[in-house]
Scaffold this motif. Structure first.
Motif, PDB file in Angstrom:
ATOM      1  N   LYS A 131       9.231   0.429   1.900  1.00  0.00           N
ATOM      2  CA  LYS A 131       9.784  -0.073   3.325  1.00  0.00           C
ATOM      3  C   LYS A 131       8.896  -1.378   3.374  1.00  0.00           C
ATOM      4  O   LYS A 131       8.017  -1.625   3.015  1.00  0.00           O
ATOM      5  N   TRP A 132       9.723  -2.289   4.265  1.00  0.00           N
ATOM      6  CA  TRP A 132       9.080  -3.416   4.854  1.00  0.00           C
ATOM      7  C   TRP A 132       9.422  -3.968   6.116  1.00  0.00           C
ATOM      8  O   TRP A 132      10.472  -3.413   6.622  1.00  0.00           O
ATOM      9  N   THR A 133       9.049  -4.888   6.625  1.00  0.00           N
ATOM     10  CA  THR A 133       9.528  -5.480   7.837  1.00  0.00           C
ATOM     11  C   THR A 133       9.854  -7.038   7.561  1.00  0.00           C
ATOM     12  O   THR A 133       9.115  -7.648   6.771  1.00  0.00           O
ATOM     13  N   VAL A 134      10.865  -7.898   8.362  1.00  0.00           N
ATOM     14  CA  VAL A 134      11.037  -9.115   8.155  1.00  0.00           C
ATOM     15  C   VAL A 134      11.375  -9.854   9.498  1.00  0.00           C
ATOM     16  O   VAL A 134      11.692  -8.933  10.628  1.00  0.00           O
ATOM     17  N   PHE A 147       4.835   0.824   1.371  1.00  0.00           N
ATOM     18  CA  PHE A 147       5.014  -0.180   2.308  1.00  0.00           C
ATOM     19  C   PHE A 147       4.599  -1.568   1.699  1.00  0.00           C
ATOM     20  O   PHE A 147       3.376  -1.854   1.348  1.00  0.00           O
ATOM     21  N   LEU A 148       5.317  -2.484   1.643  1.00  0.00           N
ATOM     22  CA  LEU A 148       5.370  -3.489   1.113  1.00  0.00           C
ATOM     23  C   LEU A 148       4.770  -4.482   2.583  1.00  0.00           C
ATOM     24  O   LEU A 148       5.725  -4.825   3.307  1.00  0.00           O
ATOM     25  N   TYR A 197       0.961  -1.106   0.003  1.00  0.00           N
ATOM     26  CA  TYR A 197       0.150   0.043   0.132  1.00  0.00           C
ATOM     27  C   TYR A 197       0.752   1.244   0.257  1.00  0.00           C
ATOM     28  O   TYR A 197       2.259   1.127   0.343  1.00  0.00           O
ATOM     29  N   PHE A 198       0.418   2.343  -0.201  1.00  0.00           N
ATOM     30  CA  PHE A 198       0.764   3.670  -0.379  1.00  0.00           C
ATOM     31  C   PHE A 198       0.886   4.498   1.010  1.00  0.00           C
ATOM     32  O   PHE A 198      -0.091   4.432   1.692  1.00  0.00           O
TER      33      PHE A 198
END
Length: 155
Positions: free
Chosen positions: A122-125, A86-87, A73-74
């Motif tokens: 951006k993203w989290t893992v 945002f991934l 999403y943006f």
């Protein structure tokens, strides 16, 4: 690979049932199936019938089957006065791994970011996901240690 050409495209409403299966498989992989509350109808409504949608999605299609998905999403407002992406979810079905589908989806997301004048993705893992971290680093991404993630549950 079964000889089929993998096609990366934007998801359409008709993909909802297959997307839901991948979302559920991701919930199993990331250990949150007990909290998973998505249904195929929610995918249809939230991603394709709402305007604007709650999420956007790219899919990797292999012979008519959705082999992988990338949900994003943006973030329209950033300090750089440019949007960001945002991934939220990247997942490739186990039977389709080792075909560079994740890389193809990420490259398509990068193209989407450029086309929308985004300043970053951006993203989290999950910290235990060593394969995921290595994958992103191979693409040239770097871990941002400037910020910590916090959550505040709302009941």
């Amino acid at each position: 690979m079964d000889g089929q050409k993998i096609i990366i495209r934007k998801a359409i409403e008709a993909d909802s049932d297959q997307l839901w299966v991948l979302m559920k498989d991701l919930a199993v992989f990331e250990h949150y199936l007990d909290d998973f509350a998505i249904t195929p109808e929610i995918v249809r409504e939230s991603g394709f019938r709402k305007d604007p949608p709650d999420f956007y999605c790219l899919v990797a299609e292999n012979g008519g089957e959705i082999a992988g998905m990338l949900v994003y999403y943006f973030l329209p407002y950033t300090a750089r006065n440019r949007p960001a992406i945002f991934l939220k979810e990247l997942f490739v079905a186990e039977s389709h791994r080792s075909q560079k589908i994740g890389e193809m989806l990420m490259k398509a997301l990068y193209k989407e970011a450029r086309e929308n004048n985004c300043c970053q993705i951006k993203w989290t893992v999950a910290p235990w996901n060593e394969a995921g971290k290595a994958f992103y680093e191979r693409l040239g991404a770097s871990e941002n240690r400037d910020w910590l993630n916090y959550e505040w549950a709302v009941d």
